[in-house]
Design an enzyme around this catalytic site. Structure first.
Site, PDB file in Angstrom:
ATOM      1  N   ASN A  40      -0.401  13.605 -14.828  1.00 35.73           N
ATOM      2  CA  ASN A  40       0.674  14.056 -13.924  1.00 35.73           C
ATOM      3  C   ASN A  40       0.607  13.322 -12.594  1.00 35.73           C
ATOM      4  O   ASN A  40       1.629  12.956 -12.026  1.00 35.73           O
ATOM      5  CB  ASN A  40       0.579  15.565 -13.702  1.00 35.73           C
ATOM      6  CG  ASN A  40       1.276  16.350 -14.801  1.00 35.73           C
ATOM      7  OD1 ASN A  40       2.496  16.314 -14.924  1.00 35.73           O
ATOM      8  ND2 ASN A  40       0.497  17.031 -15.625  1.00 35.73           N
ATOM      9  N   LEU A  50      -8.866  28.304  -8.148  1.00 40.69           N
ATOM     10  CA  LEU A  50      -7.967  29.135  -7.349  1.00 40.69           C
ATOM     11  C   LEU A  50      -7.834  28.514  -5.963  1.00 40.69           C
ATOM     12  O   LEU A  50      -8.815  28.024  -5.395  1.00 40.69           O
ATOM     13  CB  LEU A  50      -8.532  30.551  -7.250  1.00 40.69           C
ATOM     14  CG  LEU A  50      -7.577  31.617  -6.718  1.00 40.69           C
ATOM     15  CD1 LEU A  50      -6.343  31.761  -7.612  1.00 40.69           C
ATOM     16  CD2 LEU A  50      -8.277  32.964  -6.633  1.00 40.69           C
ATOM     17  N   HIS A  68       2.756  24.252 -14.505  1.00 36.64           N
ATOM     18  CA  HIS A  68       2.061  25.051 -15.518  1.00 36.64           C
ATOM     19  C   HIS A  68       2.633  24.664 -16.882  1.00 36.64           C
ATOM     20  O   HIS A  68       3.849  24.520 -17.022  1.00 36.64           O
ATOM     21  CB  HIS A  68       2.297  26.545 -15.241  1.00 36.64           C
ATOM     22  CG  HIS A  68       1.621  27.439 -16.218  1.00 36.64           C
ATOM     23  ND1 HIS A  68       0.277  27.735 -16.145  1.00 36.64           N
ATOM     24  CD2 HIS A  68       2.093  28.082 -17.316  1.00 36.64           C
ATOM     25  CE1 HIS A  68      -0.049  28.525 -17.157  1.00 36.64           C
ATOM     26  NE2 HIS A  68       1.033  28.757 -17.872  1.00 36.64           N
ATOM     27  N   GLU A  83       6.354  17.707 -18.574  1.00 33.23           N
ATOM     28  CA  GLU A  83       5.741  17.964 -17.255  1.00 33.23           C
ATOM     29  C   GLU A  83       5.948  16.769 -16.335  1.00 33.23           C
ATOM     30  O   GLU A  83       6.285  16.904 -15.162  1.00 33.23           O
ATOM     31  CB  GLU A  83       4.227  18.185 -17.387  1.00 33.23           C
ATOM     32  CG  GLU A  83       3.837  19.517 -17.943  1.00 33.23           C
ATOM     33  CD  GLU A  83       2.324  19.655 -18.064  1.00 33.23           C
ATOM     34  OE1 GLU A  83       1.596  19.219 -17.165  1.00 33.23           O
ATOM     35  OE2 GLU A  83       1.867  20.213 -19.071  1.00 33.23           O
TER      36      GLU A  83
END
Ligand code: GRF
Length: 222
Positions: free
Chosen positions: A31, A108, A125, A195
């Site tokens: 990505n 996170l 996602h 994506e």
């Protein structure tokens, strides 16, 4: 994006200086490479100012180093010294980072970063949120759950990042067919190709319109 908005966005992009983005990765970085390519060929009016990873040896970091893109490690390994959340925010701000793109980052995000980049941080996602999201739903787990559910569709979701896993406002989704006989690897490959397209598309809109897409509460299908 509809005609008039597209023209307006392009006009803005042509006159605006390139936005600086930080891309966060934990894996191979496909990505990241797709985003970088879209910036290089002018589809996204931005540049990668810094790449952040929790895994300094991952493919995305190696690739960035080969190109001279500055890299940061966050969080540091357990028991090792390194950047605190406040340091991370300070480093990004010192590098002039306006937007943060999470491209397969598996940690996170600290609340300090969420606050500093509210409405300016996006994640991709690999499933159609709000389904197949939340804690533990990453990488292969997502695609296995999709296949096990018998879902006929899957696809990437780009969403804003807040302090809860996969709960921020959805900006864009694309869908792919999950055909009989497809396994998790097949679905993953199919979703990953989408994506690359949708994340670059949203990054282009973000670079052109800035915070506007964050405030508009839009669910744009691209
Ligand atoms: C992608 O499927 C992304 O959606 C997920 O992790 C994977 C990262 O792939 N969060 P890459 O490192 O960009 O190749």
């Amino acid at each position: 994006m509809r005609g008039a908005r597209r023209v307006a966005a392009r006009a803005t992009a042509e006159t605006k200086p390139k936005g600086k983005v930080a891309v966060f990765v934990s894996g191979g970085g496909s990505n990241l490479r797709a985003l970088h390519a879209a910036m290089e060929d002018g589809r996204v009016n931005a540049q990668v100012a810094v790449v952040v990873s929790n895994i300094p040896s991952c493919g995305g970091v190696e690739w960035s180093k080969e190109r001279g893109i500055p890299t940061l490690t966050y969080p540091p390994k357990k028991g090792e010294e390194g950047l605190t959340p406040d340091d991370l925010v300070a480093e990004l701000q010192a590098a002039g980072v306006e937007y943060v793109l999470l491209a397969g980052y598996l940690r996170l995000i600290p609340p300090q970063l969420c606050r500093a980049y509210e409405d300016k941080m996006l994640n991709v996602h690999p499933a159609l949120l709000p389904a197949f999201g939340g804690k533990g739903m990453h990488g292969h787990h997502v695609h296995e759950a999709v296949v096990a559910s018998g879902a006929r569709f899957s696809g990437p979701t780009v969403h804003f990042v807040n302090e809860e896993f996969d709960k921020g406002k959805i900006v864009a989704q694309r869908h792919v067919d999950v055909k009989p006989g497809m396994d998790a690897d097949d679905v993953a490959a199919s979703v990953l190709a989408e994506e690359h397209l949708v994340f670059a598309h949203v990054a282009a809109a973000q670079a052109a319109t800035g915070v506007e897409i964050g405030r508009a509460s839009c669910r744009e299908r691209v």
